[in-house]
Enzyme design. Structure first.
Site, PDB file in Angstrom:
ATOM      1  N   GLU A  55      23.109 -21.864 -29.480  1.00  0.00           N
ATOM      2  CA  GLU A  55      24.408 -21.393 -29.952  1.00  0.00           C
ATOM      3  C   GLU A  55      25.119 -22.497 -30.735  1.00  0.00           C
ATOM      4  O   GLU A  55      25.180 -23.651 -30.292  1.00  0.00           O
ATOM      5  CB  GLU A  55      25.239 -20.989 -28.733  1.00  0.00           C
ATOM      6  N   LYS A 124      29.381 -13.112 -31.640  1.00  0.00           N
ATOM      7  CA  LYS A 124      29.433 -13.093 -30.184  1.00  0.00           C
ATOM      8  C   LYS A 124      30.428 -12.027 -29.717  1.00  0.00           C
ATOM      9  O   LYS A 124      31.537 -11.908 -30.251  1.00  0.00           O
ATOM     10  CB  LYS A 124      29.847 -14.472 -29.671  1.00  0.00           C
ATOM     11  N   CYS A 180      25.049 -16.376 -25.560  1.00  0.00           N
ATOM     12  CA  CYS A 180      25.488 -16.985 -24.308  1.00  0.00           C
ATOM     13  C   CYS A 180      26.172 -16.014 -23.360  1.00  0.00           C
ATOM     14  O   CYS A 180      25.510 -15.250 -22.665  1.00  0.00           O
ATOM     15  CB  CYS A 180      26.380 -18.191 -24.608  1.00  0.00           C
ATOM     16  N   SER A 372     -21.705   0.937   8.109  1.00  0.00           N
ATOM     17  CA  SER A 372     -22.966   0.614   7.442  1.00  0.00           C
ATOM     18  C   SER A 372     -23.306  -0.867   7.463  1.00  0.00           C
ATOM     19  O   SER A 372     -24.436  -1.247   7.177  1.00  0.00           O
ATOM     20  CB  SER A 372     -22.913   1.077   5.990  1.00  0.00           C
ATOM     21  N   GLY A 373     -22.309  -1.711   7.750  1.00  0.00           N
ATOM     22  CA  GLY A 373     -22.525  -3.141   7.605  1.00  0.00           C
ATOM     23  C   GLY A 373     -22.190  -3.637   6.218  1.00  0.00           C
ATOM     24  O   GLY A 373     -22.419  -4.801   5.887  1.00  0.00           O
ATOM     25  N   ASP A 376     -16.990  -1.753   2.472  1.00  0.00           N
ATOM     26  CA  ASP A 376     -16.000  -0.690   2.611  1.00  0.00           C
ATOM     27  C   ASP A 376     -15.851  -0.214   4.050  1.00  0.00           C
ATOM     28  O   ASP A 376     -14.738  -0.064   4.566  1.00  0.00           O
ATOM     29  CB  ASP A 376     -16.376   0.492   1.714  1.00  0.00           C
ATOM     30  N   GLU A 489     -15.232   2.626  -6.551  1.00  0.00           N
ATOM     31  CA  GLU A 489     -16.268   3.650  -6.499  1.00  0.00           C
ATOM     32  C   GLU A 489     -15.744   4.991  -7.013  1.00  0.00           C
ATOM     33  O   GLU A 489     -16.456   5.727  -7.692  1.00  0.00           O
ATOM     34  CB  GLU A 489     -16.780   3.776  -5.067  1.00  0.00           C
ATOM     35  N   HIS A 505     -11.383  13.174   6.661  1.00  0.00           N
ATOM     36  CA  HIS A 505     -10.090  13.738   7.048  1.00  0.00           C
ATOM     37  C   HIS A 505      -8.947  12.884   6.504  1.00  0.00           C
ATOM     38  O   HIS A 505      -7.883  13.396   6.149  1.00  0.00           O
ATOM     39  CB  HIS A 505      -9.981  13.814   8.581  1.00  0.00           C
TER      40      HIS A 505
END
Length: 685
Positions: A55, A124, A180, A372-373, A376, A489, A505
């Protein structure tokens, strides 16, 4: 208009902007003009199309009653004339602050100059006249302006606080000037400018420094950028302003949509230049999707329609300008450990909140889950155990089943049993091979007679058998089936439709991408949230190849999975990157490819999450990115939507989006990906 090359940030909706803090001498416009020009040339050489100065920078802010002296007024006019003349050879728009005398008044103005032309001047609007400020003693406010034009450096130009400067050669770049105090009032002029289309909000400031003020300015500018979905550029007066009663720190800020992109050194006695690359297309995407933004525009349409527009041909560099902005490789996973831990805790609690609320609503107290091991089902099992803890129920109410098939590896089967034991859930095993073989025999499939025909039927018979068992087990035990599939996925269609891993579900991972699931498991392991024994198993699971385990391994001696998901659908770390920018912002494929190359081509650039060892930090060049992005687009846009249209309920966990047809993503199941693939082919070399 020449189109910038693929390697230029200007080709892909970015714009480099600069905030300059020059040295000044009080009431010495000639000196101040010289300093301004030097910084402007530096900014132009650096590829910035807009450079903002403080300014009243040409006169200095702290001139007090010297502002009413004719000699100073004449010197400012001479300095402006020189700036305009020399700007013809400087490829950046200069935004300078100067007092402008007109209509028998003196206005505190921001002036836009480009290539020898004065674009316009903005007075301004709000003059502070409290505490240390006495601006009404010297200046008139914008509301006192009676003319729409003013003469500056011999040019008659637009004049007023209602000016929007719109680039004709850079889509989405419209800037507005405020000064400002204008940014400190409850309803700043920049807010209306943003509603009218301004994306780059500029504040030329003086703003003396006192304790705590720098933090307040930073918060103010970032919050303005968030509320207005815009970039906000702020330049405060620095070294050389009069210290008769005040001090100056020269704070320079560039903010965008609530984020601080860049900040300069404060209290320097040398000229400073801060640059940042503003993402115009991200701002456009957020405004497009935020319907309340458009509603707000409607409510103020009369005022907004009165704003005047000035066309600007920006000095966009014709050559390549490399993007300096860091693009995170893992947009779903913060690289900073503290931020990542906070996010993991938040996601974990959201998942548990969703599942526990569903159990309360149904009146059920048991859960059925297949384990599953893999990643996810591990995360889903952790959520199930945590849900029982939340509800004050025994973890034995989680009925967990391993269901080995034709390709289940010894490693994943062992890890599944170890994890179930460590968590204290009710562990069971059902061998699906007899029932799957019977179905293959019923289908007259060669694999039923030992012929190695590993087609999609062979794979999906196993996936369907598992889910069918889980639903009947839930019926038998009065339980809820917990779905385990993740966001990645679902995006890629890497799930079996109908009575397969697509259905449950209630799903807990459906809006959690694969890359984040890894860190959720690592977070639980590091903190031993489920005990030391569980953490040991979790570490083993994190080191296992991602696989559906539906096709036997060619290596009979291997204990791990013989099938790789990523060999088919692409690296999840890269596909999650593509998913984020397509789902969250709707970017065109060429821009996603550009961002991906910037993030992934050089492993040494940018931060990596500490879970990834140095020898596993992958790099992807542009051909690889183009290949896997095309695969992603085909799967996401064209072949997989019918699966997502019938998703079970699941909690949304992040602003990155979900794919629920009841949430972030509604799309036709029979769309073509041709437009996306064509854009990728035409615009990515």
């Amino acid at each position: 208009m020449t189109t910038p090359p693929f390697d230029s940030l200007y080709r892909h909706g970015f714009a480099r902007v600069a905030v300059a803090v020059p040295r000044v001498r009080v009431a010495d416009p000639a000196y101040n003009a010289e300093e301004t020009l030097a910084l402007a040339r530096r900014a132009a050489a650096d590829g910035a199309v807009l450079t903002v100065f403080p300014e009243l920078g040409l006169s200095a802010y702290s001139c007090d009653d010297l502002f009413h002296q004719d000699a100073l007024d004449d010197a400012v006019d001479a300095a402006l004339t020189r700036l305009v003349a020399e700007s013809a050879g400087i490829d950046t728009v200069l935004i300078v602050g100067a007092p402008v005398r007109d209509q028998g008044r003196l206005f505190n103005c921001g002036i836009a100059i480009c290539r020898g032309r004065v674009l316009g001047a903005a007075p301004k609007s709000y003059l502070p006249n409290y505490r240390e400020f006495y601006e009404k003693r010297q200046f008139a406010a914008a509301r006192e302006n009676l003319s729409g034009t003013v003469t500056i450096a011999g040019q008659r130009v637009p004049f007023g606080a209602d000016l929007l400067f719109t680039a004709t050669n850079l889509e989405g770049f419209t800037f507005h000037l405020e000064i400002c105090e204008d940014g400190w009032v409850p309803l700043p002029p920049s807010g209306y400018a943003a509603l009218a289309g301004a994306t780059v909000l500029v504040n030329l400031s003086a703003s003396n420094i006192v304790i705590g003020k720098a933090e307040y300015r930073r918060a103010l500018c970032t919050s303005h950028s968030a509320r207005f979905l815009a970039a906000y550029l702020y330049s405060a007066a620095g070294h050389g302003e009069s210290t008769t009663d005040l001090a100056w720190d020269g704070q320079a800020l560039v903010c965008e949509n609530g984020e601080l992109l860049a900040e300069g050194e404060r209290f320097g006695d040398h000229p400073r230049l801060v640059t940042a690359d503003v993402d115009l297309r991200r701002l456009a995407a957020d405004r497009l999707r935020t319907t309340s933004f458009a509603d707000n525009v409607h409510d103020h349409r009369e005022r907004l329609s009165a704003l005047r527009r000035v066309d600007v041909d920006l000095p966009v560099p014709s050559g390549a300008v490399e993007l300096r902005r860091e693009i995170p490789r893992f947009p779903y996973v913060p690289a900073d450990p503290a931020a990542r831990n906070e996010r993991c805790a938040e996601v974990h609690h959201i998942q548990i909140e969703g599942l526990s609320t569903r159990l309360r609503a149904t009146g059920l107290q048991r859960l059925v889950i297949g384990v599953s091991g893999g990643l996810d089902s591990t995360q889903a099992l952790l959520v199930a155990a945590g849900t029982m803890d939340r509800l004050g129920l025994p973890r034995t109410n989680v009925l967990a089943y391993t269901m080995p098939g034709f390709a289940t590896s010894a490693r994943t089967r062992t890890d599944a049993h170890r994890l179930m034991a460590a968590l204290g859930v009710t562990a069971n095993e059902i061998d699906i091979r007899p029932s799957a073989t019977q179905m293959l025999r019923d289908l007259n499939h060669p694999a039923a007679e030992g012929v190695p025909q590993y087609d999609v039927t062979y794979e999906n018979v196993q996936a369907g058998e598992r889910t069918s068992h889980l639903f009947r087990l839930a019926n038998q035990h009065g339980a809820l089936v917990v779905g385990t599939g993740d966001l990645s996925e679902l995006a890629l269609g890497w799930c079996t439709f109908g009575v397969g891993d697509h259905m449950a579900h209630y799903s807990v991972n459906a809006s959690v991408p694969k890359t984040l699931i890894k860190y959720l498991i690592a977070w639980a392991a590091e903190r031993e949230r489920f005990g030391a024994a569980a953490s040991e198993v979790l570490e083993s699971i994190l080191r296992t190849e991602i696989s559906p385990e539906l096709v036997p391994s060619d290596d009979q001696d291997s204990e791990g999975p013989g099938q790789s998901s990523e060999a088919v659908v692409g690296p999840y770390e890269l596909q999650d990157f593509h998913l984020y920018y397509l789902l969250r912002f709707g970017y065109r494929p060429s821009r996603i490819a550009y961002l991906a190359r910037h993030a992934w081509a050089d492993p040494a650039r940018g931060a990596w999450p500490d879970l990834i060892p140095a020898d596993q930090r992958n790099a992807y060049d542009l051909p690889a990115i183009k290949h896997w992005l095309a695969e992603f687009l085909r799967r996401f846009v064209q072949t997989s939507q019918f699966k997502r249209s019938t998703l079970p309920n699941a909690p949304k966990v992040g602003s990155g989006g979900s794919l629920s047809p009841r949430g972030d993503w509604r799309a036709p199941s029979d769309a073509s990906a041709a437009a996306w693939l064509d854009e990728l082919a035409r615009n990515v070399p």
